[in-house]
Scaffold this motif. Structure first.
Motif, mmCIF file in Angstrom:
data_model
loop_
_atom_site.group_PDB
_atom_site.id
_atom_site.type_symbol
_atom_site.label_atom_id
_atom_site.label_comp_id
_atom_site.label_asym_id
_atom_site.label_seq_id
_atom_site.Cartn_x
_atom_site.Cartn_y
_atom_site.Cartn_z
ATOM 1 N N LEU A 18 0.807 -1.227 0.000
ATOM 2 C CA LEU A 18 0.000 0.000 0.000
ATOM 3 C C LEU A 18 0.837 1.274 0.000
ATOM 4 C CD1 LEU A 18 -2.852 -1.102 2.417
ATOM 5 C CD2 LEU A 18 -3.031 -0.672 -0.045
ATOM 6 N N ASP A 19 2.088 1.181 0.399
ATOM 7 C CA ASP A 19 2.953 2.364 0.402
ATOM 8 C C ASP A 19 3.818 2.460 -0.859
ATOM 9 O OD1 ASP A 19 4.468 0.158 1.015
ATOM 10 O OD2 ASP A 19 5.583 1.109 2.647
ATOM 11 N N ASP A 20 3.634 1.564 -1.806
ATOM 12 C CA ASP A 20 4.401 1.565 -3.048
ATOM 13 C C ASP A 20 3.836 2.627 -4.002
ATOM 14 O OD1 ASP A 20 5.101 0.764 -5.869
ATOM 15 O OD2 ASP A 20 6.082 -0.891 -4.813
ATOM 16 N N PRO A 21 4.687 3.449 -4.616
ATOM 17 C CA PRO A 21 4.201 4.502 -5.530
ATOM 18 C C PRO A 21 3.395 3.965 -6.709
ATOM 19 C CG PRO A 21 6.572 4.720 -5.140
ATOM 20 C CD PRO A 21 6.127 3.469 -4.448
ATOM 21 N N ARG A 22 3.624 2.707 -7.099
ATOM 22 C CA ARG A 22 2.886 2.146 -8.239
ATOM 23 C C ARG A 22 1.413 1.916 -7.935
ATOM 24 N NH1 ARG A 22 7.146 -2.602 -9.143
ATOM 25 N NH2 ARG A 22 7.018 -2.408 -6.877
ATOM 26 N N ALA A 24 -0.215 4.136 -5.785
ATOM 27 C CA ALA A 24 -0.634 5.399 -5.172
ATOM 28 C C ALA A 24 -1.991 5.884 -5.688
ATOM 29 C CB ALA A 24 0.431 6.462 -5.375
ATOM 30 N N ASP A 25 -2.268 5.754 -6.987
ATOM 31 C CA ASP A 25 -3.569 6.209 -7.499
ATOM 32 C C ASP A 25 -4.720 5.476 -6.833
ATOM 33 O OD1 ASP A 25 -2.608 8.165 -9.175
ATOM 34 O OD2 ASP A 25 -2.754 6.945 -10.998
ATOM 35 N N PHE A 26 -4.544 4.187 -6.594
ATOM 36 C CA PHE A 26 -5.572 3.427 -5.895
ATOM 37 C C PHE A 26 -5.709 3.908 -4.454
ATOM 38 C CE2 PHE A 26 -6.470 -0.130 -3.000
ATOM 39 C CZ PHE A 26 -7.782 -0.380 -3.359
ATOM 40 N N VAL A 27 -4.620 3.922 -3.724
ATOM 41 C CA VAL A 27 -4.635 4.297 -2.309
ATOM 42 C C VAL A 27 -5.161 5.716 -2.115
ATOM 43 C CG1 VAL A 27 -3.191 4.691 -0.270
ATOM 44 C CG2 VAL A 27 -2.805 2.675 -1.706
ATOM 45 N N ASN A 28 -4.697 6.641 -2.957
ATOM 46 C CA ASN A 28 -5.078 8.044 -2.809
ATOM 47 C C ASN A 28 -6.536 8.319 -3.147
ATOM 48 O OD1 ASN A 28 -2.456 8.640 -2.023
ATOM 49 N ND2 ASN A 28 -1.830 9.270 -4.082
ATOM 50 N N ASN A 29 -7.190 7.375 -3.787
ATOM 51 C CA ASN A 29 -8.595 7.570 -4.159
ATOM 52 C C ASN A 29 -9.565 6.675 -3.406
ATOM 53 O OD1 ASN A 29 -8.911 9.632 -6.427
ATOM 54 N ND2 ASN A 29 -7.078 8.483 -7.008
ATOM 55 N N LEU A 30 -9.071 5.887 -2.466
ATOM 56 C CA LEU A 30 -9.967 5.031 -1.678
ATOM 57 C C LEU A 30 -11.060 5.830 -0.991
ATOM 58 C CD1 LEU A 30 -7.726 2.370 0.081
ATOM 59 C CD2 LEU A 30 -9.695 1.952 -1.386
ATOM 60 N N ASN A 31 -10.695 6.905 -0.311
ATOM 61 C CA ASN A 31 -11.702 7.705 0.390
ATOM 62 C C ASN A 31 -12.700 8.315 -0.587
ATOM 63 O OD1 ASN A 31 -10.599 7.114 2.875
ATOM 64 N ND2 ASN A 31 -9.397 8.994 2.974
ATOM 65 N N ARG A 32 -12.236 8.735 -1.753
ATOM 66 C CA ARG A 32 -13.118 9.313 -2.773
ATOM 67 C C ARG A 32 -14.150 8.294 -3.252
ATOM 68 N NH1 ARG A 32 -11.008 10.944 -8.732
ATOM 69 N NH2 ARG A 32 -12.957 11.796 -9.515
ATOM 70 N N VAL A 33 -13.681 7.101 -3.562
ATOM 71 C CA VAL A 33 -14.593 6.065 -4.051
ATOM 72 C C VAL A 33 -15.539 5.610 -2.944
ATOM 73 C CG1 VAL A 33 -14.719 3.734 -5.027
ATOM 74 C CG2 VAL A 33 -13.005 5.356 -5.877
ATOM 75 N N ASN A 34 -15.020 5.449 -1.728
ATOM 76 C CA ASN A 34 -15.887 5.065 -0.606
ATOM 77 C C ASN A 34 -16.941 6.135 -0.329
ATOM 78 O OD1 ASN A 34 -14.723 2.557 -0.139
ATOM 79 N ND2 ASN A 34 -13.188 3.394 1.246
ATOM 80 N N ARG A 59 -9.061 -12.132 6.622
ATOM 81 C CA ARG A 59 -8.848 -13.395 7.336
ATOM 82 C C ARG A 59 -7.662 -14.123 6.744
ATOM 83 N NH1 ARG A 59 -13.044 -18.091 5.334
ATOM 84 N NH2 ARG A 59 -11.991 -18.412 3.367
ATOM 85 N N GLU A 60 -7.204 -13.654 5.624
ATOM 86 C CA GLU A 60 -6.111 -14.302 4.930
ATOM 87 C C GLU A 60 -4.788 -14.061 5.653
ATOM 88 O OE1 GLU A 60 -6.321 -16.112 1.753
ATOM 89 O OE2 GLU A 60 -8.337 -16.131 2.576
ATOM 90 N N ALA A 61 -3.906 -15.041 5.601
ATOM 91 C CA ALA A 61 -2.562 -14.879 6.146
ATOM 92 C C ALA A 61 -1.768 -13.906 5.279
ATOM 93 C CB ALA A 61 -1.855 -16.225 6.206
ATOM 94 N N ASP A 62 -2.197 -13.739 4.045
ATOM 95 C CA ASP A 62 -1.528 -12.862 3.092
ATOM 96 C C ASP A 62 -2.034 -11.427 3.270
ATOM 97 O OD1 ASP A 62 -0.521 -11.521 0.913
ATOM 98 O OD2 ASP A 62 -1.192 -13.000 -0.565
ATOM 99 N N PRO A 63 -1.196 -10.510 3.783
ATOM 100 C CA PRO A 63 -1.646 -9.130 3.990
ATOM 101 C C PRO A 63 -1.895 -8.381 2.681
ATOM 102 C CG PRO A 63 0.702 -9.299 4.422
ATOM 103 C CD PRO A 63 0.197 -10.706 4.184
ATOM 104 N N MET A 64 -1.525 -8.986 1.558
ATOM 105 C CA MET A 64 -1.765 -8.360 0.259
ATOM 106 C C MET A 64 -3.195 -8.594 -0.225
ATOM 107 S SD MET A 64 1.101 -6.869 -0.319
ATOM 108 C CE MET A 64 1.501 -6.602 -2.034
ATOM 109 N N VAL A 65 -3.933 -9.462 0.455
ATOM 110 C CA VAL A 65 -5.334 -9.707 0.105
ATOM 111 C C VAL A 65 -6.201 -8.756 0.918
ATOM 112 C CG1 VAL A 65 -7.231 -11.370 0.129
ATOM 113 C CG2 VAL A 65 -4.923 -12.105 -0.500
ATOM 114 N N ILE A 66 -6.929 -7.893 0.200
ATOM 115 C CA ILE A 66 -7.750 -6.880 0.876
ATOM 116 C C ILE A 66 -9.227 -7.096 0.549
ATOM 117 C CG2 ILE A 66 -5.888 -5.186 1.000
ATOM 118 C CD1 ILE A 66 -7.201 -3.755 -1.416
ATOM 119 N N PRO A 67 -10.116 -6.869 1.527
ATOM 120 C CA PRO A 67 -11.551 -7.058 1.313
ATOM 121 C C PRO A 67 -12.310 -5.729 1.179
ATOM 122 C CG PRO A 67 -11.127 -7.075 3.643
ATOM 123 C CD PRO A 67 -9.797 -6.822 2.960
#
Length: 160
Positions: A18-22, A24-34, A59-67
């Motif tokens: 989530l802190d990777d610049p690649r 960033a467009d997703f992360v920076n717009n989460l609040n907008r879309v929500n 619930r996943e052991a993989d922190p890269m899986v987001i719900p």
């Protein structure tokens, strides 16, 4: 479906942290879309933490899986939000940010009005869909006869 709403769970596996610049467009717009979801006709509720997000809840052991877990008055309201709002611009770019998943990663199911499902219930519905295919209590867009926006997006190559 008197007395029922529709819950949905959508999970994704991030390509990058989530802190990777690649991403960033997703992360920076989460609040907008929500916020767009919360303003949409038919929106009822969504899972979120104190920061207003659910990306750290899995619930996943993989922190890269987001719900993403939410409740809508009906499938049509959810479909309009997904394919007719700002969400669609980000949905069309999902391959930039998320890996393809081997199994279904999206499920809908009816819930009683007022019910706020937890992640365990939602994962169970997704597991049921993956194990048994679509049914009245766990289904994808293809199970919804009048999911015309989804079908149009799918035909244009932008729907999963």
């Amino acid at each position: 479906m008197d007395g029922l709403h529709i819950a949905e769970l959508n999970v994704a596996r991030l390509r990058y942290g989530l802190d990777d610049p690649r991403i960033a467009d997703f992360v920076n717009n989460l609040n907008r879309v929500n916020a767009a979801a919360e303003r949409s006709d038919g929106f009822v509720w969504r899972l979120k933490d104190e920061a207003g997000s659910s990306v750290s809840m899995t619930r996943e052991a993989d922190p890269m899986v987001i719900p993403n877990l939410s409740v809508w008055t009906d499938v049509g309201a959810l479909e309009r939000f997904v394919f007719k709002t700002v969400h669609k611009r980000f949905y069309d770019r999902r391959a930039d940010w998320f890996e393809a998943m081997d199994e279904m990663h999206f499920v809908m199911w009816p819930v009683p009005v007022g019910h706020e499902p937890d992640l365990e219930e939602a994962w169970q519905r997704l597991d049921r869909l993956n194990a048994n295919g679509s049914s009245d209590d766990a289904f994808g867009w293809d199970y919804v006869a009048d999911a015309n926006l989804w079908r149009s997006a799918r035909c244009s190559g932008s729907a999963a």
